[in-house]
Design a protein around this motif. Structure first.
Motif, PDB file in Angstrom:
ATOM      1  N   ALA A  54       6.931 -30.583  -6.124  1.00  0.00           N
ATOM      2  CA  ALA A  54       6.547 -29.269  -6.634  1.00  0.00           C
ATOM      3  C   ALA A  54       5.735 -29.387  -7.915  1.00  0.00           C
ATOM      4  O   ALA A  54       5.137 -28.409  -8.360  1.00  0.00           O
TER       5      ALA A  54
ATOM      6  N   SER B  12       2.146 -27.764  -8.332  1.00  0.00           N
ATOM      7  CA  SER B  12       2.137 -26.295  -8.400  1.00  0.00           C
ATOM      8  C   SER B  12       2.549 -25.813  -9.788  1.00  0.00           C
ATOM      9  O   SER B  12       1.895 -24.940 -10.377  1.00  0.00           O
ATOM     10  N   ILE B  13       3.612 -26.388 -10.313  1.00  0.00           N
ATOM     11  CA  ILE B  13       4.106 -25.985 -11.632  1.00  0.00           C
ATOM     12  C   ILE B  13       3.142 -26.463 -12.712  1.00  0.00           C
ATOM     13  O   ILE B  13       2.836 -25.737 -13.660  1.00  0.00           O
TER      14      ILE B  13
ATOM     15  N   TRP C 199       0.169 -24.160 -13.096  1.00  0.00           N
ATOM     16  CA  TRP C 199       0.520 -22.966 -13.869  1.00  0.00           C
ATOM     17  C   TRP C 199       0.535 -23.278 -15.365  1.00  0.00           C
ATOM     18  O   TRP C 199      -0.026 -22.534 -16.167  1.00  0.00           O
TER      19      TRP C 199
ATOM     20  N   TYR D 209      12.184 -28.630 -14.097  1.00  0.00           N
ATOM     21  CA  TYR D 209      12.559 -27.819 -12.936  1.00  0.00           C
ATOM     22  C   TYR D 209      13.615 -28.541 -12.108  1.00  0.00           C
ATOM     23  O   TYR D 209      13.640 -29.760 -12.019  1.00  0.00           O
TER      24      TYR D 209
ATOM     25  N   PHE E 294      13.644 -23.600  -8.595  1.00  0.00           N
ATOM     26  CA  PHE E 294      12.179 -23.598  -8.573  1.00  0.00           C
ATOM     27  C   PHE E 294      11.548 -23.255  -7.233  1.00  0.00           C
ATOM     28  O   PHE E 294      10.487 -22.635  -7.203  1.00  0.00           O
TER      29      PHE E 294
ATOM     30  N   ILE F 140       7.674 -20.678  -5.646  1.00  0.00           N
ATOM     31  CA  ILE F 140       6.482 -21.306  -5.059  1.00  0.00           C
ATOM     32  C   ILE F 140       6.250 -20.684  -3.692  1.00  0.00           C
ATOM     33  O   ILE F 140       7.119 -20.746  -2.818  1.00  0.00           O
TER      34      ILE F 140
ATOM     35  N   LYS G 232       1.657 -22.786  -1.935  1.00  0.00           N
ATOM     36  CA  LYS G 232       2.044 -23.736  -2.993  1.00  0.00           C
ATOM     37  C   LYS G 232       1.605 -23.272  -4.382  1.00  0.00           C
ATOM     38  O   LYS G 232       1.316 -24.090  -5.255  1.00  0.00           O
TER      39      LYS G 232
ATOM     40  N   PHE H 178       2.663 -21.446  -7.802  1.00  0.00           N
ATOM     41  CA  PHE H 178       3.842 -21.131  -8.596  1.00  0.00           C
ATOM     42  C   PHE H 178       3.682 -19.732  -9.195  1.00  0.00           C
ATOM     43  O   PHE H 178       2.654 -19.431  -9.804  1.00  0.00           O
TER      44      PHE H 178
END
Length: 187
Positions: free
Chosen positions: A17, A20-21, A24, A115, A149, A153, A157, A159
């Protein structure tokens, strides 16, 4: 005084993940406006487990992947590590990336976005902060935990943070800027 921030995706696991995070975090940091921001993915460096024959303090790197990693780290004034929590600890990839170098981290500020599930990665963040201190970095007190988390998402994908996550990241960036400015002046 322009400051550079590297947002470091601290997982290399398939299906992770972190990208994606991390995207952001980088986009939020750009909108924040106090840093030149670069999103750095550890997977792009393909760092093996501590394969340099010389101690990192010597900066006598023999391998191209270490030289590229050292150049990336040295280019920044501050960092935000985006890390998952695996078994109450940060990922092995981020620990290895930190321990691969020494001098390049010195007198720089670092923040953490963690996360996981219930804990939001706070246990991993606390362990990571200890290692950062040992590498002569200033880990800022503000940490942004993201519990459960996967709920944030979407199928593309992307976030989708909550307002408290955005507010927490803004506060972290403010703190990071204060420390990074002071440390840059002292370097």
């Amino acid at each position: 005084m322009s400051l550079k921030l590297n947002v470091i995706i601290g997982s290399t696991r398939p299906g992770r993940a972190g990208p994606s995070i991390g995207k952001w975090v980088a986009e939020h940091a750009k909108k924040h406006g106090k840093f030149d921001v670069e999103l750095v993915d550890l997977a792009d460096f393909n760092l093996p487990l501590l394969d340099e024959p010389n101690h990192p303090r010597m900066q006598k790197y023999e391998h191209e992947h270490t030289k590229r990693w050292a150049e990336s780290v040295a280019s920044a004034d501050a960092y935000i590590f985006v890390t998952p929590e695996y078994d109450y600890f940060p990922s092995a990839a981020v620990i290895n990336a930190l321990q691969t170098l020494a001098v390049e981290w010195s007198f720089k500020a670092a923040g953490i976005v963690s996360y996981a599930y219930v804990s939001g990665g706070l246990r991993a963040a606390q362990e990571l902060r200890l290692l950062m201190s040992n590498l002569n970095m200033m880990p800022i007190p503000a940490t942004v935990p993201i519990p459960f988390f996967p709920n944030f998402i979407d199928e593309n994908k992307v976030f989708n943070p909550t307002d408290p996550m955005n507010d927490g990241l803004t506060a972290s960036l403010d703190q990071l800027h204060t420390w990074a400015s002071a440390l840059k002046a002292g370097r």
